[in-house]
Write a protein that holds these residues in place. Sequence first.
Motif, PDB file in Angstrom:
ATOM      1  N   LEU A 101     -90.088  53.568  36.365  1.00  0.00           N
ATOM      2  CA  LEU A 101     -90.637  54.414  37.344  1.00  0.00           C
ATOM      3  C   LEU A 101     -92.181  55.028  37.008  1.00  0.00           C
ATOM      4  CD1 LEU A 101     -89.936  55.582  39.985  1.00  0.00           C
ATOM      5  CD2 LEU A 101     -89.011  57.711  39.043  1.00  0.00           C
ATOM      6  N   GLU A 102     -92.483  55.138  35.840  1.00  0.00           N
ATOM      7  CA  GLU A 102     -93.790  55.628  35.419  1.00  0.00           C
ATOM      8  C   GLU A 102     -94.690  54.493  35.482  1.00  0.00           C
ATOM      9  OE1 GLU A 102     -94.665  57.937  31.822  1.00  0.00           O
ATOM     10  OE2 GLU A 102     -92.371  58.333  31.449  1.00  0.00           O
ATOM     11  N   LEU A 103     -94.526  53.092  35.410  1.00  0.00           N
ATOM     12  CA  LEU A 103     -95.131  52.067  35.582  1.00  0.00           C
ATOM     13  C   LEU A 103     -95.354  51.802  36.977  1.00  0.00           C
ATOM     14  CD1 LEU A 103     -93.429  49.370  33.087  1.00  0.00           C
ATOM     15  CD2 LEU A 103     -95.717  50.254  32.976  1.00  0.00           C
ATOM     16  N   LEU A 104     -94.360  52.071  37.797  1.00  0.00           N
ATOM     17  CA  LEU A 104     -94.459  51.962  39.361  1.00  0.00           C
ATOM     18  C   LEU A 104     -95.520  53.086  39.765  1.00  0.00           C
ATOM     19  CD1 LEU A 104     -90.784  50.972  40.487  1.00  0.00           C
ATOM     20  CD2 LEU A 104     -92.929  49.557  40.406  1.00  0.00           C
ATOM     21  N   VAL A 105     -95.462  54.485  39.340  1.00  0.00           N
ATOM     22  CA  VAL A 105     -96.274  55.297  39.773  1.00  0.00           C
ATOM     23  C   VAL A 105     -97.505  54.990  39.287  1.00  0.00           C
ATOM     24  CG1 VAL A 105     -96.787  57.911  39.473  1.00  0.00           C
ATOM     25  CG2 VAL A 105     -94.409  57.275  39.774  1.00  0.00           C
ATOM     26  N   ASP A 106     -97.743  54.512  38.038  1.00  0.00           N
ATOM     27  CA  ASP A 106     -99.202  54.277  37.526  1.00  0.00           C
ATOM     28  C   ASP A 106     -99.751  53.173  38.254  1.00  0.00           C
ATOM     29  OD1 ASP A 106     -99.204  56.328  35.832  1.00  0.00           O
ATOM     30  OD2 ASP A 106     -98.601  54.964  34.033  1.00  0.00           O
ATOM     31  N   HIS A 107     -99.104  52.266  39.097  1.00  0.00           N
ATOM     32  CA  HIS A 107     -99.735  51.419  39.795  1.00  0.00           C
ATOM     33  C   HIS A 107     -99.449  51.496  41.403  1.00  0.00           C
ATOM     34  CE1 HIS A 107     -99.427  49.248  35.914  1.00  0.00           C
ATOM     35  NE2 HIS A 107    -100.344  48.494  36.458  1.00  0.00           N
ATOM     36  N   ARG A 108     -99.311  52.881  41.538  1.00  0.00           N
ATOM     37  CA  ARG A 108     -99.040  53.131  43.164  1.00  0.00           C
ATOM     38  C   ARG A 108    -100.530  52.663  44.017  1.00  0.00           C
ATOM     39  NH1 ARG A 108     -96.506  57.666  45.149  1.00  0.00           N
ATOM     40  NH2 ARG A 108     -96.490  58.696  43.278  1.00  0.00           N
ATOM     41  N   THR A 109    -101.548  52.800  43.433  1.00  0.00           N
ATOM     42  CA  THR A 109    -102.744  52.192  44.321  1.00  0.00           C
ATOM     43  C   THR A 109    -102.494  50.863  44.587  1.00  0.00           C
ATOM     44  OG1 THR A 109    -104.314  53.671  43.150  1.00  0.00           O
ATOM     45  CG2 THR A 109    -105.185  51.852  44.084  1.00  0.00           C
ATOM     46  N   GLY A 110    -102.066  49.875  43.720  1.00  0.00           N
ATOM     47  CA  GLY A 110    -101.728  48.617  44.006  1.00  0.00           C
ATOM     48  C   GLY A 110    -100.651  48.410  44.995  1.00  0.00           C
ATOM     49  N   LEU A 111     -99.573  49.283  44.793  1.00  0.00           N
ATOM     50  CA  LEU A 111     -98.530  49.074  46.080  1.00  0.00           C
ATOM     51  C   LEU A 111     -98.978  49.465  47.104  1.00  0.00           C
ATOM     52  CD1 LEU A 111     -95.720  50.636  43.961  1.00  0.00           C
ATOM     53  CD2 LEU A 111     -95.792  48.317  44.688  1.00  0.00           C
ATOM     54  N   ASP A 112     -99.775  50.704  47.078  1.00  0.00           N
ATOM     55  CA  ASP A 112    -100.437  51.046  48.628  1.00  0.00           C
ATOM     56  C   ASP A 112    -101.342  49.969  49.083  1.00  0.00           C
ATOM     57  OD1 ASP A 112     -98.973  53.483  48.314  1.00  0.00           O
ATOM     58  OD2 ASP A 112    -100.830  54.677  47.520  1.00  0.00           O
ATOM     59  N   LEU A 113    -102.376  49.358  48.411  1.00  0.00           N
ATOM     60  CA  LEU A 113    -102.824  48.209  48.906  1.00  0.00           C
ATOM     61  C   LEU A 113    -102.415  47.059  49.342  1.00  0.00           C
ATOM     62  CD1 LEU A 113    -105.958  48.654  46.343  1.00  0.00           C
ATOM     63  CD2 LEU A 113    -106.145  48.902  48.689  1.00  0.00           C
TER      64      LEU A 113
END
Length: 232
Positions: A159-171
Amino acid sequence: MSTTTDDTNNDDGVRSGWLGAGREARRTHARAVTHQSASVLLGYPDEGFFERLPLVARAVAELPKGPARTELLEFCEHAASTPEFELCAHYVDVFDPRCRRALHMTHYTDGDTRRRGHALAEIERAYAECGWRAHARELPDHLAVMLEFTARGDADIGLELLVDHRTGLDLLSEALREHGTPYARVVEAVRHTLPAPLRAEVGPLGKDVGMEPHGTRPRVPLPRTGASGKEP
């Protein structure tokens, strides 16, 4: 006079604590099912994909009612009603690594730069420290791999990995919606499982992703001492 007692206000907090633990366990289970389902649905739609699709659809149908369940169910219905060759062609068109709809999360933070190799190594190290080995056919930053790790490896680190890559997920989500593909629903379901962003994390989505100065990459979480995971 009532013959029952209300334990919710007891000083020892046993009842409220038990209820709280139950709710948290259900949330954790729902998040794991969502992430594992999304991991399968973001894979290439080969024969194995269609063999697993009914199982995924049943698991998703048992999730609590909410946006993540709705998004995944709608995609499952789309995939089940689309001919295999058509869905395969659409997948290749949508997730073209040469465009801005890549499933590799470091693409959005490091682009095609030297530092991307270091970012990939950090993610792979986080997996290894948890006893997890990613499939050799995919890079460790592939969203489907990260989701499977979160569901079956270490939920907290994942979950920390996903949160840290939130910008990529948003884009990625924005690009998929602009493209008009049903795959946007799968990524949206994942975003619904993330905690609300801190105020400092909220900002306009940039277009020159992967070209930021060195040092602005997401922080890869260090595994906790004694963390363990399972191999896929």
